[in-house]
Design a protein around this motif. Structure first.
Motif, mmCIF file in Angstrom:
data_model
loop_
_atom_site.group_PDB
_atom_site.id
_atom_site.type_symbol
_atom_site.label_atom_id
_atom_site.label_comp_id
_atom_site.label_asym_id
_atom_site.label_seq_id
_atom_site.Cartn_x
_atom_site.Cartn_y
_atom_site.Cartn_z
ATOM 1 N N ALA A 1 1.057 -1.220 0.223
ATOM 2 C CA ALA A 1 0.076 -0.073 -0.010
ATOM 3 C C ALA A 1 0.992 1.138 0.008
ATOM 4 O O ALA A 1 0.749 2.239 -0.773
ATOM 5 C CB ALA A 1 -0.875 0.090 1.272
ATOM 6 N N ARG B 1 2.203 1.745 -3.467
ATOM 7 C CA ARG B 1 1.329 2.148 -4.514
ATOM 8 C C ARG B 1 0.962 3.677 -4.322
ATOM 9 O O ARG B 1 0.562 4.234 -5.161
ATOM 10 C CB ARG B 1 0.047 1.349 -4.341
ATOM 11 C CG ARG B 1 0.289 -0.029 -4.798
ATOM 12 C CD ARG B 1 -1.222 -0.929 -5.066
ATOM 13 N NE ARG B 1 -2.118 -0.660 -3.808
ATOM 14 C CZ ARG B 1 -2.218 -1.475 -2.842
ATOM 15 N NH1 ARG B 1 -1.730 -2.580 -2.892
ATOM 16 N NH2 ARG B 1 -3.009 -0.983 -1.927
ATOM 17 N N ARG B 2 1.254 4.103 -3.038
ATOM 18 C CA ARG B 2 0.943 5.664 -2.804
ATOM 19 C C ARG B 2 2.057 6.397 -3.201
ATOM 20 O O ARG B 2 2.023 7.518 -2.909
ATOM 21 C CB ARG B 2 0.425 5.806 -1.435
ATOM 22 C CG ARG B 2 -1.187 5.158 -1.211
ATOM 23 C CD ARG B 2 -1.380 5.107 0.263
ATOM 24 N NE ARG B 2 -2.805 4.754 0.361
ATOM 25 C CZ ARG B 2 -3.498 3.663 0.178
ATOM 26 N NH1 ARG B 2 -2.604 2.628 -0.141
ATOM 27 N NH2 ARG B 2 -4.675 3.413 0.208
ATOM 28 N N SER C 1 9.359 2.692 2.526
ATOM 29 C CA SER C 1 8.404 1.501 2.696
ATOM 30 C C SER C 1 8.890 0.545 3.633
ATOM 31 O O SER C 1 8.130 -0.261 4.525
ATOM 32 C CB SER C 1 7.911 1.003 1.306
ATOM 33 O OG SER C 1 8.638 0.276 0.683
#
Length: 103
Positions: free
Chosen positions: A29, A32-33, A40
């Motif tokens: 997530a 993807r952002r 991350s």
């Protein structure tokens, strides 16, 4: 019997559940952002260690951040969950067989 069940959970269910939540869930997530790969991995490893510390407080819980960094790197490189699950199970086996009896 209790140790056998706990070992089974540590070697089977926990790696699948935790890698699904932290790698395929949180880390993916973040990626993807638009969060950078390195960030991350760091954030996910921190969340992983925090979850362990909340479940079972102590220094060993926070030490899970170290293997979580490696797991995050594997996920970042491969974007595949199964290598992370297998490596996580190996880490848990090492903990269960080598480190746990020492602490």
């Amino acid at each position: 019997m209790v140790d056998a069940v706990a070992a089974g959970l540590a070697l089977g269910a926990a790696p699948v559940l935790e890698e699904t939540v932290f790698r395929a869930g949180l880390q993916d997530a973040l990626l993807r952002r638009g969060v950078s790969g390195v960030l991350s991995v760091l954030l996910t490893a921190g969340a992983f260690a925090l979850a362990h510390a909340l479940w079972r407080p102590g220094p060993w819980a926070w030490a899970t951040a170290l293997p979580a960094l490696l797991l995050g790197g594997v996920y970042l490189r491969t974007r595949r969950l199964w290598p992370c699950i297998a490596l996580h199970a190996l880490f848990n086996a090492l903990w269960w067989g080598v480190l746990r009896p020492l602490v």
